[in-house]
Design a protein around this motif. Structure first.
Motif, mmCIF file in Angstrom:
data_model
loop_
_atom_site.group_PDB
_atom_site.id
_atom_site.type_symbol
_atom_site.label_atom_id
_atom_site.label_comp_id
_atom_site.label_asym_id
_atom_site.label_seq_id
_atom_site.Cartn_x
_atom_site.Cartn_y
_atom_site.Cartn_z
ATOM 1 N N LEU A 1 15.292 10.117 16.371
ATOM 2 C CA LEU A 1 15.792 11.170 15.497
ATOM 3 C C LEU A 1 14.977 12.439 15.765
ATOM 4 O O LEU A 1 13.752 12.422 15.664
ATOM 5 C CB LEU A 1 15.660 10.759 14.036
ATOM 6 C CG LEU A 1 16.127 11.781 12.984
ATOM 7 C CD1 LEU A 1 17.607 12.062 13.124
ATOM 8 C CD2 LEU A 1 15.792 11.282 11.570
ATOM 9 N N VAL A 2 15.657 13.533 16.103
ATOM 10 C CA VAL A 2 14.998 14.789 16.433
ATOM 11 C C VAL A 2 15.436 15.867 15.448
ATOM 12 O O VAL A 2 16.632 15.993 15.152
ATOM 13 C CB VAL A 2 15.321 15.253 17.866
ATOM 14 C CG1 VAL A 2 14.497 16.486 18.225
ATOM 15 C CG2 VAL A 2 15.071 14.133 18.869
ATOM 16 N N VAL A 3 14.466 16.632 14.960
ATOM 17 C CA VAL A 3 14.738 17.742 14.045
ATOM 18 C C VAL A 3 14.128 19.008 14.629
ATOM 19 O O VAL A 3 12.946 19.030 14.978
ATOM 20 C CB VAL A 3 14.138 17.470 12.646
ATOM 21 C CG1 VAL A 3 14.330 18.688 11.745
ATOM 22 C CG2 VAL A 3 14.769 16.245 12.025
ATOM 23 N N ARG A 4 14.932 20.065 14.748
ATOM 24 C CA ARG A 4 14.452 21.345 15.258
ATOM 25 C C ARG A 4 14.576 22.389 14.153
ATOM 26 O O ARG A 4 15.660 22.576 13.591
ATOM 27 C CB ARG A 4 15.268 21.782 16.471
ATOM 28 C CG ARG A 4 14.839 23.140 17.050
ATOM 29 C CD ARG A 4 15.806 23.590 18.128
ATOM 30 N NE ARG A 4 15.767 22.697 19.286
ATOM 31 C CZ ARG A 4 16.673 22.736 20.275
ATOM 32 N NH1 ARG A 4 17.663 23.608 20.230
ATOM 33 N NH2 ARG A 4 16.580 21.891 21.286
ATOM 34 N N ASN A 5 13.463 23.084 13.847
ATOM 35 C CA ASN A 5 13.510 24.101 12.804
ATOM 36 C C ASN A 5 13.990 25.430 13.387
ATOM 37 O O ASN A 5 14.136 25.565 14.607
ATOM 38 C CB ASN A 5 12.158 24.226 12.096
ATOM 39 C CG ASN A 5 11.067 24.804 12.986
ATOM 40 O OD1 ASN A 5 11.328 25.479 13.983
ATOM 41 N ND2 ASN A 5 9.822 24.554 12.610
ATOM 42 N N PRO A 6 14.273 26.441 12.556
ATOM 43 C CA PRO A 6 14.824 27.700 13.066
ATOM 44 C C PRO A 6 13.947 28.401 14.107
ATOM 45 O O PRO A 6 14.448 29.181 14.915
ATOM 46 C CB PRO A 6 14.970 28.558 11.802
ATOM 47 C CG PRO A 6 15.107 27.577 10.695
ATOM 48 C CD PRO A 6 14.236 26.425 11.080
ATOM 49 N N LYS A 7 12.635 28.131 14.099
ATOM 50 C CA LYS A 7 11.733 28.763 15.066
ATOM 51 C C LYS A 7 11.600 27.966 16.363
ATOM 52 O O LYS A 7 10.845 28.353 17.253
ATOM 53 C CB LYS A 7 10.359 28.963 14.432
ATOM 54 C CG LYS A 7 10.367 29.941 13.253
ATOM 55 C CD LYS A 7 8.974 30.152 12.703
ATOM 56 C CE LYS A 7 8.990 31.151 11.552
ATOM 57 N NZ LYS A 7 7.622 31.367 10.990
ATOM 58 N N GLY A 8 12.309 26.817 16.452
ATOM 59 C CA GLY A 8 12.296 26.037 17.680
ATOM 60 C C GLY A 8 11.343 24.865 17.690
ATOM 61 O O GLY A 8 11.323 24.083 18.645
ATOM 62 N N ARG A 9 10.546 24.697 16.641
ATOM 63 C CA ARG A 9 9.618 23.573 16.588
ATOM 64 C C ARG A 9 10.396 22.288 16.347
ATOM 65 O O ARG A 9 11.309 22.244 15.515
ATOM 66 C CB ARG A 9 8.599 23.782 15.469
ATOM 67 C CG ARG A 9 7.591 22.645 15.345
ATOM 68 C CD ARG A 9 6.731 22.809 14.123
ATOM 69 N NE ARG A 9 5.807 21.703 13.957
ATOM 70 C CZ ARG A 9 5.122 21.452 12.855
ATOM 71 N NH1 ARG A 9 5.234 22.259 11.809
ATOM 72 N NH2 ARG A 9 4.309 20.427 12.789
ATOM 73 N N GLU A 10 10.027 21.217 17.067
ATOM 74 C CA GLU A 10 10.744 19.963 16.950
ATOM 75 C C GLU A 10 9.865 18.846 16.376
ATOM 76 O O GLU A 10 8.682 18.737 16.708
ATOM 77 C CB GLU A 10 11.297 19.527 18.311
ATOM 78 C CG GLU A 10 12.375 20.464 18.837
ATOM 79 C CD GLU A 10 12.996 20.003 20.139
ATOM 80 O OE1 GLU A 10 12.599 18.928 20.650
ATOM 81 O OE2 GLU A 10 13.896 20.703 20.650
ATOM 82 N N LEU A 11 10.467 18.051 15.513
ATOM 83 C CA LEU A 11 9.842 16.872 14.936
ATOM 84 C C LEU A 11 10.658 15.656 15.346
ATOM 85 O O LEU A 11 11.874 15.755 15.512
ATOM 86 C CB LEU A 11 9.792 16.977 13.408
ATOM 87 C CG LEU A 11 9.189 18.245 12.806
ATOM 88 C CD1 LEU A 11 9.380 18.240 11.292
ATOM 89 C CD2 LEU A 11 7.717 18.353 13.165
ATOM 90 N N GLU A 12 9.987 14.521 15.515
ATOM 91 C CA GLU A 12 10.702 13.321 15.947
ATOM 92 C C GLU A 12 10.285 12.106 15.123
ATOM 93 O O GLU A 12 9.141 12.025 14.661
ATOM 94 C CB GLU A 12 10.424 13.033 17.427
ATOM 95 C CG GLU A 12 10.957 14.077 18.386
ATOM 96 C CD GLU A 12 10.770 13.670 19.843
ATOM 97 O OE1 GLU A 12 10.216 12.574 20.090
ATOM 98 O OE2 GLU A 12 11.180 14.442 20.735
ATOM 99 N N ILE A 13 11.228 11.183 14.969
ATOM 100 C CA ILE A 13 10.947 9.874 14.393
ATOM 101 C C ILE A 13 11.439 8.830 15.389
ATOM 102 O O ILE A 13 12.615 8.826 15.776
ATOM 103 C CB ILE A 13 11.624 9.666 13.030
ATOM 104 C CG1 ILE A 13 11.072 10.666 12.013
ATOM 105 C CG2 ILE A 13 11.410 8.242 12.529
ATOM 106 C CD1 ILE A 13 11.610 10.484 10.620
#
Length: 260
Positions: free
Chosen positions: A70-82
């Motif tokens: 699962l990948v999440v990208r915030n409006p500034k381009g930073r990505e978080l993953e699970i």
């Protein structure tokens, strides 16, 4: 291109699978038709959804490996993953109210769960997780049925309360789940899809008709249309809807406007 399951005021999402395996995620402008690639990294990227502040969430895996991250990208381009942890993450769905994300997890033993989490930081995603068990003997096709009739449309008036509308694969009903509650509640026993009006009441499509339901009186409903019809909210401030009605060899598009 495959039509995606999410849109906002700027455009709608699409996916582009290739014979070699990689899949890209793009966004098409409503006004110009221009296609902009958002995710094109040589991996299999799928099931993308737009967030209320321009975020993007999707499932991703290497071409030669199983297990969707699962990948999440915030409006500034930073990505978080699970990480998939032996299973797969499918069909992430943003809330229309805040930074809460819902996603379906197919466990290593084919169990099904829907998980709710905040997406501010990686720690917040893990610490805020709420889970709802959806049954055993799951599959990607079964989970697709859970979300097929509930697209993620940002830029519309938010729902009056935090909830996820989805088809429960074990109960066989369309349900609404608030992460603060341990169990979801059934909208109507034969409901196929649902959406809110501006007052917080539901407009529900059943296998026979279109109905209007007050959540405080779920055992009562008012018939709006005596044929199958799928309702979609619009950004019109008066609460106007578009309604798709199947006919012999076509789909009719109608407007549903509240009486003044």
């Amino acid at each position: 291109l495959l039509l995606g399951r999410s849109a906002d005021a700027e455009g709608f999402l699409v996916e582009s699978p290739s014979p070699e395996g990689p899949r890209r995620i793009g966004k098409v402008s409503w006004e110009t038709g221009e296609l902009t690639w958002l995710v094109a990294d040589g991996r299999v990227n799928a099931f993308a959804t737009l967030g209320p502040e321009g975020q993007l969430a999707w499932s991703s895996r290497p071409v030669d490996q199983s297990g969707f991250t699962l990948v999440v990208r915030n409006p500034k381009g930073r990505e978080l993953e699970i990480a998939p942890n032996g299973g797969d993450w499918f069909f992430p769905t943003w809330s229309t109210r805040n930074n809460r994300l819902y996603a379906f997890w197919l466990t290593p033993n084919a169990g099904m769960k829907v998980v709710s989490m905040l997406t501010i930081t990686s720690k917040a995603m893990t610490d805020s997780m709420k889970q709802l068990h959806l049954g055993e003997n799951g599959s990607p096709a079964i989970l697709h049925r859970a979300v097929a009739a509930q697209p993620v449309i940002q830029g519309l008036p938010p729902s009056p309360s935090e909830e996820l509308l989805f088809w429960h694969p074990e109960e066989k009903y369309l349900v609404a789940w608030n992460p603060k509650e341990s169990t979801p509640y059934v909208l109507l026993t034969d409901a196929m899809s649902a959406t809110h009006d501006v007052s917080g009441r539901y407009i529900i499509s059943t296998s026979r008709d279109l109905r209007y339901v007050d959540p405080s009186r779920m055992h009562q409903s008012i018939r709006l249309h005596n044929e199958v019809a799928i309702p979609f909210r619009t950004s019109d401030g008066s609460g106007r809807f578009l309604v798709l009605t199947p006919e012999q060899d076509r789909v009719a598009v109608r407007a549903l406007t509240p009486a003044s």
